[in-house]
Design a protein around this motif. Structure first.
Motif, mmCIF file in Angstrom:
data_model
loop_
_atom_site.group_PDB
_atom_site.id
_atom_site.type_symbol
_atom_site.label_atom_id
_atom_site.label_comp_id
_atom_site.label_asym_id
_atom_site.label_seq_id
_atom_site.Cartn_x
_atom_site.Cartn_y
_atom_site.Cartn_z
ATOM 1 N N GLU A 205 0.828 -1.208 0.000
ATOM 2 C CA GLU A 205 0.000 0.000 0.000
ATOM 3 C C GLU A 205 0.862 1.258 0.000
ATOM 4 O O GLU A 205 0.546 2.216 -0.715
ATOM 5 C CB GLU A 205 -0.926 0.000 1.225
ATOM 6 N N TYR A 206 1.937 1.256 0.773
ATOM 7 C CA TYR A 206 2.772 2.465 0.853
ATOM 8 C C TYR A 206 3.442 2.745 -0.489
ATOM 9 O O TYR A 206 3.322 3.849 -1.037
ATOM 10 C CB TYR A 206 3.828 2.300 1.945
ATOM 11 N N CYS A 207 4.149 1.775 -1.016
ATOM 12 C CA CYS A 207 4.829 1.944 -2.299
ATOM 13 C C CYS A 207 3.803 2.128 -3.422
ATOM 14 O O CYS A 207 3.992 2.962 -4.317
ATOM 15 C CB CYS A 207 5.724 0.742 -2.574
ATOM 16 N N GLY A 208 2.720 1.372 -3.357
ATOM 17 C CA GLY A 208 1.694 1.475 -4.394
ATOM 18 C C GLY A 208 1.020 2.825 -4.413
ATOM 19 O O GLY A 208 0.721 3.372 -5.483
ATOM 20 N N SER A 209 0.780 3.400 -3.231
ATOM 21 C CA SER A 209 0.131 4.710 -3.181
ATOM 22 C C SER A 209 1.045 5.792 -3.747
ATOM 23 O O SER A 209 0.577 6.718 -4.419
ATOM 24 C CB SER A 209 -0.274 5.055 -1.745
ATOM 25 N N LEU A 210 2.357 5.653 -3.504
ATOM 26 C CA LEU A 210 3.296 6.605 -4.102
ATOM 27 C C LEU A 210 3.349 6.433 -5.618
ATOM 28 O O LEU A 210 3.492 7.404 -6.360
ATOM 29 C CB LEU A 210 4.688 6.424 -3.506
ATOM 30 N N GLY B 169 1.673 8.972 -10.852
ATOM 31 C CA GLY B 169 0.977 8.939 -12.131
ATOM 32 C C GLY B 169 -0.084 10.002 -12.292
ATOM 33 O O GLY B 169 -0.797 10.012 -13.298
ATOM 34 N N THR B 170 -0.201 10.901 -11.309
ATOM 35 C CA THR B 170 -1.207 11.957 -11.391
ATOM 36 C C THR B 170 -0.567 13.301 -11.730
ATOM 37 O O THR B 170 0.658 13.452 -11.701
ATOM 38 C CB THR B 170 -1.963 12.106 -10.052
ATOM 39 N N ASP B 171 -1.400 14.283 -11.980
ATOM 40 C CA ASP B 171 -0.926 15.640 -12.254
ATOM 41 C C ASP B 171 -0.454 16.346 -10.988
ATOM 42 O O ASP B 171 0.093 17.456 -11.060
ATOM 43 C CB ASP B 171 -2.038 16.467 -12.907
ATOM 44 N N LEU B 172 -0.654 15.712 -9.826
ATOM 45 C CA LEU B 172 -0.203 16.312 -8.570
ATOM 46 C C LEU B 172 1.304 16.187 -8.392
ATOM 47 O O LEU B 172 1.897 16.918 -7.588
ATOM 48 C CB LEU B 172 -0.891 15.626 -7.383
ATOM 49 N N ALA B 173 1.916 15.257 -9.117
ATOM 50 C CA ALA B 173 3.328 14.925 -8.907
ATOM 51 C C ALA B 173 4.228 15.541 -9.972
ATOM 52 O O ALA B 173 3.814 15.736 -11.121
ATOM 53 C CB ALA B 173 3.508 13.407 -8.901
ATOM 54 N N GLU B 174 5.462 15.816 -9.560
ATOM 55 C CA GLU B 174 6.476 16.207 -10.525
ATOM 56 C C GLU B 174 6.810 14.999 -11.402
ATOM 57 O O GLU B 174 6.681 13.852 -10.956
ATOM 58 C CB GLU B 174 7.744 16.692 -9.810
ATOM 59 N N PRO B 175 7.257 15.227 -12.629
ATOM 60 C CA PRO B 175 7.577 14.087 -13.507
ATOM 61 C C PRO B 175 8.852 13.366 -13.074
ATOM 62 O O PRO B 175 9.716 13.941 -12.428
ATOM 63 C CB PRO B 175 7.769 14.755 -14.878
ATOM 64 N N GLY B 176 8.930 12.101 -13.426
ATOM 65 C CA GLY B 176 10.164 11.338 -13.247
ATOM 66 C C GLY B 176 10.387 10.755 -11.871
ATOM 67 O O GLY B 176 11.504 10.335 -11.554
ATOM 68 N N ILE B 177 9.364 10.682 -11.018
ATOM 69 C CA ILE B 177 9.547 10.135 -9.673
ATOM 70 C C ILE B 177 9.760 8.621 -9.748
ATOM 71 O O ILE B 177 8.963 7.898 -10.344
ATOM 72 C CB ILE B 177 8.329 10.431 -8.779
ATOM 73 N N ASP B 178 10.842 8.140 -9.137
ATOM 74 C CA ASP B 178 11.052 6.703 -8.980
ATOM 75 C C ASP B 178 10.449 6.335 -7.629
ATOM 76 O O ASP B 178 11.093 6.427 -6.586
ATOM 77 C CB ASP B 178 12.546 6.362 -9.019
ATOM 78 N N PHE B 179 9.187 5.967 -7.626
ATOM 79 C CA PHE B 179 8.453 5.814 -6.373
ATOM 80 C C PHE B 179 8.967 4.663 -5.514
ATOM 81 O O PHE B 179 8.851 4.698 -4.287
ATOM 82 C CB PHE B 179 6.947 5.649 -6.647
ATOM 83 N N GLU B 180 9.582 3.647 -6.136
ATOM 84 C CA GLU B 180 10.120 2.549 -5.343
ATOM 85 C C GLU B 180 11.344 3.008 -4.554
ATOM 86 O O GLU B 180 11.469 2.722 -3.359
ATOM 87 C CB GLU B 180 10.485 1.373 -6.249
ATOM 88 N N VAL B 181 12.236 3.739 -5.228
ATOM 89 C CA VAL B 181 13.405 4.299 -4.540
ATOM 90 C C VAL B 181 12.959 5.264 -3.447
ATOM 91 O O VAL B 181 13.469 5.237 -2.317
ATOM 92 C CB VAL B 181 14.332 5.017 -5.541
ATOM 93 N N TYR B 182 11.988 6.114 -3.760
ATOM 94 C CA TYR B 182 11.503 7.084 -2.785
ATOM 95 C C TYR B 182 10.911 6.379 -1.566
ATOM 96 O O TYR B 182 11.103 6.833 -0.421
ATOM 97 C CB TYR B 182 10.466 8.000 -3.428
ATOM 98 N N SER B 183 10.206 5.290 -1.791
ATOM 99 C CA SER B 183 9.619 4.537 -0.685
ATOM 100 C C SER B 183 10.694 4.035 0.268
ATOM 101 O O SER B 183 10.574 4.152 1.491
ATOM 102 C CB SER B 183 8.809 3.351 -1.222
ATOM 103 N N VAL B 184 11.760 3.456 -0.294
ATOM 104 C CA VAL B 184 12.845 2.941 0.543
ATOM 105 C C VAL B 184 13.530 4.079 1.295
ATOM 106 O O VAL B 184 13.809 3.980 2.499
ATOM 107 C CB VAL B 184 13.871 2.169 -0.306
ATOM 108 N N MET B 185 13.809 5.180 0.596
ATOM 109 C CA MET B 185 14.484 6.312 1.227
ATOM 110 C C MET B 185 13.674 6.854 2.404
ATOM 111 O O MET B 185 14.220 7.110 3.491
ATOM 112 C CB MET B 185 14.703 7.420 0.201
ATOM 113 N N ASN B 186 12.380 7.020 2.211
ATOM 114 C CA ASN B 186 11.559 7.613 3.261
ATOM 115 C C ASN B 186 11.393 6.664 4.441
ATOM 116 O O ASN B 186 11.517 7.072 5.602
ATOM 117 C CB ASN B 186 10.192 8.008 2.713
ATOM 118 N N LEU B 187 11.135 5.388 4.172
ATOM 119 C CA LEU B 187 10.942 4.442 5.269
ATOM 120 C C LEU B 187 12.234 4.222 6.046
ATOM 121 O O LEU B 187 12.226 4.157 7.277
ATOM 122 C CB LEU B 187 10.402 3.117 4.734
ATOM 123 N N ALA B 188 13.344 4.114 5.339
ATOM 124 C CA ALA B 188 14.628 3.963 6.027
ATOM 125 C C ALA B 188 14.903 5.187 6.890
ATOM 126 O O ALA B 188 15.334 5.078 8.048
ATOM 127 C CB ALA B 188 15.754 3.754 5.015
#
Length: 222
Positions: A133-138, A143-162
């Motif tokens: 759910e956490y990685c999937g929600s990111l 994929g929406t217009d709310l986000a900046e382009p080019g986000i690697d959401f899997e990497v971001y998930s690991v960075m934030n949780l760590a």
């Protein structure tokens, strides 16, 4: 009138919860290597045979404990998993969600770190409910217009949780009182929100970095 001796009613669900709580404490303290059914049974104050009735092997006990921690994380951060599927990314209260994650991590840092290590090392992390759910929600957000382009959401998930799980170590949260821990949690959530909103580098001051990212489809925020 002769008093009758009542046998204590067994509660398998409660017993399982006590065993899992003990296993989580051992995992947090000593890691997977420090967990055994006999040690967990001793800590949980249950018969070793009872522990074996619930979990046939040490491996199954560790797997169930990681699942148990994942469920607690899920409820603390996202709420009831029965209704989370109805949530739209656009309707998420980002501040509240970030604070709930930081609060849970501040109170349970050791077991959260063990959970993350075990999940990321598993053959398929997406099998874990909280990670999914956490990685999937990111991913949905990216994929929406709310986000900046080019986000690697899997990497971001690991960075934030760590980050959120290791911050309590540097912050010496174990020596802080409840009010101090809450403020430490807010410090983390504010910085994550600031990074998410504004980043740290001005693109004009780092043209080579901007060019490198642009080559991978990442443009400066507007």
């Amino acid at each position: 009138m002769e008093a009758k001796t009542r046998r204590r009613t067994r509660d398998p669900v409660a017993t399982r919860a006590v065993i899992l709580d003990a296993a989580a404490n051992l995992l947090a303290k000593d890691g997977p290597e420090g967990v055994s059914l006999s040690a967990v049974a001793h800590l949980a104050a249950v018969n070793r045979g009872t522990a074996y009735q619930h979990f046939e092997t040490r491996e199954k006990l560790i797997e169930a404990t990681i699942q148990w921690v994942s469920d607690k994380l899920f409820h603390a951060v996202f709420g009831d998993p029965e209704t989370v599927g109805e949530r739209q990314v656009e309707e998420v209260d980002v501040v509240s969600l970030t604070e709930r994650l930081a609060d849970f991590a501040m109170e349970n840092p050791d077991i959260c770190r063990v959970w993350l290590q075990q999940v990321l090392a598993s053959p398929d992390p997406s099998q874990d409910p909280f990670w999914r759910e956490y990685c999937g929600s990111l991913g949905r957000f990216a994929g929406t217009d709310l986000a900046e382009p080019g986000i690697d959401f899997e990497v971001y998930s690991v960075m934030n949780l760590a980050g959120v799980f290791f911050w309590p170590i540097l912050a010496r949260a174990h020596a802080a009182d409840e009010a101090e821990r809450r403020e430490l949690s807010r410090r983390y959530s504010r910085e994550i929100l600031r990074l998410s909103m504004y980043g740290t580098m001005r693109a004009k001051a780092f043209p080579k970095v901007a060019d490198l990212l642009a080559a991978h489809g990442v443009s400066p925020g507007g």
